[in-house]
Design an enzyme around this catalytic site. Sequence first.
Site, PDB file in Angstrom:
ATOM      1  N   HIS A 135       0.789  -1.322  -0.018  1.00  0.00           N
ATOM      2  CA  HIS A 135       0.286   0.078  -0.112  1.00  0.00           C
ATOM      3  C   HIS A 135       0.895   1.256  -0.013  1.00  0.00           C
ATOM      4  CE1 HIS A 135      -3.292  -2.550   1.200  1.00  0.00           C
ATOM      5  NE2 HIS A 135      -4.198  -1.773   0.714  1.00  0.00           N
ATOM      6  N   LYS A 139      -1.105   4.987   4.551  1.00  0.00           N
ATOM      7  CA  LYS A 139      -2.346   4.122   5.118  1.00  0.00           C
ATOM      8  C   LYS A 139      -2.234   4.083   6.723  1.00  0.00           C
ATOM      9  CE  LYS A 139      -4.222  -0.766   4.628  1.00  0.00           C
ATOM     10  NZ  LYS A 139      -5.332  -0.008   5.126  1.00  0.00           N
TER      11      LYS A 139
HETATM   12  N1  LIG Z   1     -12.937  -1.078   2.306  1.00  0.00           N
HETATM   13  C1  LIG Z   1     -12.324  -0.651   1.200  1.00  0.00           C
HETATM   14  O1  LIG Z   1     -12.449  -0.946   0.145  1.00  0.00           O
HETATM   15  C2  LIG Z   1     -11.355   0.504   1.498  1.00  0.00           C
HETATM   16  C3  LIG Z   1     -11.128   0.864   2.723  1.00  0.00           C
HETATM   17  N2  LIG Z   1     -10.336   1.949   3.021  1.00  0.00           N
HETATM   18  C4  LIG Z   1     -10.077   2.304   4.634  1.00  0.00           C
HETATM   19  O2  LIG Z   1     -10.693   3.548   4.662  1.00  0.00           O
HETATM   20  C5  LIG Z   1     -10.165   4.270   5.612  1.00  0.00           C
HETATM   21  C6  LIG Z   1      -9.820   5.731   5.262  1.00  0.00           C
HETATM   22  O3  LIG Z   1      -8.779   5.600   4.191  1.00  0.00           O
HETATM   23  P1  LIG Z   1      -8.347   6.759   3.427  1.00  0.00           P
HETATM   24  O4  LIG Z   1      -9.417   7.578   2.916  1.00  0.00           O
HETATM   25  O5  LIG Z   1      -7.128   6.607   2.716  1.00  0.00           O
HETATM   26  O6  LIG Z   1      -7.882   7.745   4.661  1.00  0.00           O
HETATM   27  P2  LIG Z   1      -7.625   9.319   4.696  1.00  0.00           P
HETATM   28  O7  LIG Z   1      -6.786   9.762   5.800  1.00  0.00           O
HETATM   29  O8  LIG Z   1      -7.459   9.828   3.281  1.00  0.00           O
HETATM   30  O9  LIG Z   1      -9.175   9.916   4.953  1.00  0.00           O
HETATM   31  C7  LIG Z   1      -9.908   9.583   6.209  1.00  0.00           C
HETATM   32  C8  LIG Z   1     -10.678  10.905   6.277  1.00  0.00           C
HETATM   33  O10 LIG Z   1     -11.535  10.602   7.502  1.00  0.00           O
HETATM   34  C9  LIG Z   1     -11.426  11.981   8.525  1.00  0.00           C
HETATM   35  N3  LIG Z   1     -11.820  11.644   9.721  1.00  0.00           N
HETATM   36  C10 LIG Z   1     -10.951  11.004  10.663  1.00  0.00           C
HETATM   37  N4  LIG Z   1     -11.891  10.792  11.665  1.00  0.00           N
HETATM   38  C11 LIG Z   1     -13.003  11.333  11.492  1.00  0.00           C
HETATM   39  C12 LIG Z   1     -14.213  11.521  12.221  1.00  0.00           C
HETATM   40  N5  LIG Z   1     -14.521  11.210  13.369  1.00  0.00           N
HETATM   41  N6  LIG Z   1     -15.353  12.216  11.561  1.00  0.00           N
HETATM   42  C13 LIG Z   1     -14.974  12.411  10.313  1.00  0.00           C
HETATM   43  N7  LIG Z   1     -14.253  12.389   9.602  1.00  0.00           N
HETATM   44  C14 LIG Z   1     -13.032  11.736  10.188  1.00  0.00           C
HETATM   45  C15 LIG Z   1      -9.953  12.033   8.272  1.00  0.00           C
HETATM   46  O11 LIG Z   1      -9.742  13.551   8.928  1.00  0.00           O
HETATM   47  P3  LIG Z   1      -8.239  13.970   9.275  1.00  0.00           P
HETATM   48  O12 LIG Z   1      -7.460  13.790   7.957  1.00  0.00           O
HETATM   49  O13 LIG Z   1      -8.450  15.324   9.647  1.00  0.00           O
HETATM   50  O14 LIG Z   1      -7.695  12.761   9.966  1.00  0.00           O
HETATM   51  C16 LIG Z   1      -9.719  12.155   6.748  1.00  0.00           C
HETATM   52  O15 LIG Z   1     -10.321  13.320   6.248  1.00  0.00           O
HETATM   53  C17 LIG Z   1      -8.969   3.560   6.224  1.00  0.00           C
HETATM   54  O16 LIG Z   1      -9.399   2.683   7.240  1.00  0.00           O
HETATM   55  C18 LIG Z   1      -8.627   2.570   5.015  1.00  0.00           C
HETATM   56  O17 LIG Z   1      -7.874   1.536   5.175  1.00  0.00           O
HETATM   57  C19 LIG Z   1      -9.597   2.473   2.107  1.00  0.00           C
HETATM   58  C20 LIG Z   1      -9.683   2.268   0.739  1.00  0.00           C
HETATM   59  C21 LIG Z   1     -10.705   1.046   0.341  1.00  0.00           C
HETATM   60  O1  LIG Z   2      -6.110   2.334   3.434  1.00  0.00           O
HETATM   61  C1  LIG Z   2      -6.234   1.723   1.844  1.00  0.00           C
HETATM   62  O2  LIG Z   2      -5.820   2.489   1.154  1.00  0.00           O
HETATM   63  C2  LIG Z   2      -6.928   0.492   1.792  1.00  0.00           C
HETATM   64  N1  LIG Z   2      -7.533  -0.180   2.730  1.00  0.00           N
HETATM   65  C3  LIG Z   2      -8.341  -1.234   2.930  1.00  0.00           C
HETATM   66  C4  LIG Z   2      -7.556  -2.346   3.559  1.00  0.00           C
HETATM   67  O3  LIG Z   2      -6.758  -2.069   4.612  1.00  0.00           O
HETATM   68  O4  LIG Z   2      -7.552  -3.604   3.181  1.00  0.00           O
HETATM   69  C5  LIG Z   2      -8.896  -1.756   1.503  1.00  0.00           C
HETATM   70  C6  LIG Z   2      -7.794  -1.369   0.429  1.00  0.00           C
HETATM   71  O5  LIG Z   2      -6.760  -2.241   0.434  1.00  0.00           O
HETATM   72  C7  LIG Z   2      -7.116   0.044   0.322  1.00  0.00           C
END
Ligand SMILES: NC(=O)C1=CN([C@@H]2O[C@H](COP(=O)(O)OP(=O)(O)OC[C@H]3O[C@@H](n4cnc5c(N)ncnc54)[C@H](OP(=O)(O)O)[C@@H]3O)[C@@H](O)[C@H]2O)C=CC1
Ligand SMILES: O=C(O)C1=N[C@H](C(=O)O)C[C@H](O)C1
Length: 250
Positions: A135, A139
């Site tokens: 990744h 992450k």
């Molecule tokens: N299931 C799937 O297919 C996927 C899952 N993911 C998962 O999704 C999650 C987010 O990933 P990603 O987008 O890369 O992370 P990012 O850090 O880019 O985005 C997370 C966002 O959530 C905000 N945030 C944190 N806490 C809160 C809260 N209490 N209320 C509202 N907003 C909040 C953060 O703000 P701040 O920046 O201020 O901390 C940030 O803007 C991770 O756990 C990742 O592993 C990601 C991609 C695919």
């Molecule tokens: O943080 C990410 O980017 C992603 N998080 C998820 C994970 O932890 O498996 C899904 C995907 O891999 C992207």
Amino acid sequence: MSKLRVAVVGAKGRIGSEAVRAVEAADDMELVAALGRGDRLEALTEAGAQVVVELTHPDSVMDNLEFCVRNGIHAVVGTTGWTEDRLAKLTSWLEASPETGVLIAPNFSIGAVLTMTFAQKAARFFESVEVVELHHPNKADAPSGTATRTAQLIAAARREAGCAPQPDATTTALEGARGADVDGVPVHSVRLRGLLAHQEVLLGDTGETLTIRHDSLHHSCFMPGILLGARRVVSTPGLTFGLEHFLDLD
Ligand SMILES: NC(=O)C1=CN([C@@H]2O[C@H](COP(=O)(O)OP(=O)(O)OC[C@H]3O[C@@H](n4cnc5c(N)ncnc54)[C@H](OP(=O)(O)O)[C@@H]3O)[C@@H](O)[C@H]2O)C=CC1
Ligand SMILES: O=C(O)C1=N[C@H](C(=O)O)C[C@H](O)C1
């Protein structure tokens, strides 16, 4: 027909911002709220959200889900960090709100879901199996939710088939050299600038190996799964773990 009222929490993040665009572009959905860190969760009830798409951080997801479930708002969750304890807590909230549905999807992309399914199928035929997830370095956690789930599914398939523990006679001089042990399956985490989300499942037996590899090249790959999840979760009360339950994979 009235549109599904969807909110995104974590709306400014990498996947959340893409989800905002996807919901806005969906003909059958209306984006009624887009919350970032520090925004009041009450905005969700005030906006009349039917479904919340939760894409924040493992430290935030439980509070957000407690609010949603207690207020009867369905949730589609991509955020990682799921443990048995967390799932038990969520299940207890859902028991008190029996009409509410929550989908937790370790991965929303079809290719990743298929990778898990194929790995689960192949697991019992090979003596050795290891998972490598790769990744971007921003992450939140390691191992990835997808790799953890993949290893758990592999381990369950091997247990069911009566497979012996896989051989490993190595003496490790340095802690971590053999990765993390997830249910007896070694999981290795790479964090590398330039990558997004990738996974390899390596299976091996005498004279042959099989590699199952998936690459997420853009966050758009997660959007069809998120939209499908939002459409289906409103009529699926209780906890659903894994997008495969909303896909016809047979
Ligand atoms: N299931 C799937 O297919 C996927 C899952 N993911 C998962 O999704 C999650 C987010 O990933 P990603 O987008 O890369 O992370 P990012 O850090 O880019 O985005 C997370 C966002 O959530 C905000 N945030 C944190 N806490 C809160 C809260 N209490 N209320 C509202 N907003 C909040 C953060 O703000 P701040 O920046 O201020 O901390 C940030 O803007 C991770 O756990 C990742 O592993 C990601 C991609 C695919
Ligand atoms: O943080 C990410 O980017 C992603 N998080 C998820 C994970 O932890 O498996 C899904 C995907 O891999 C992207």
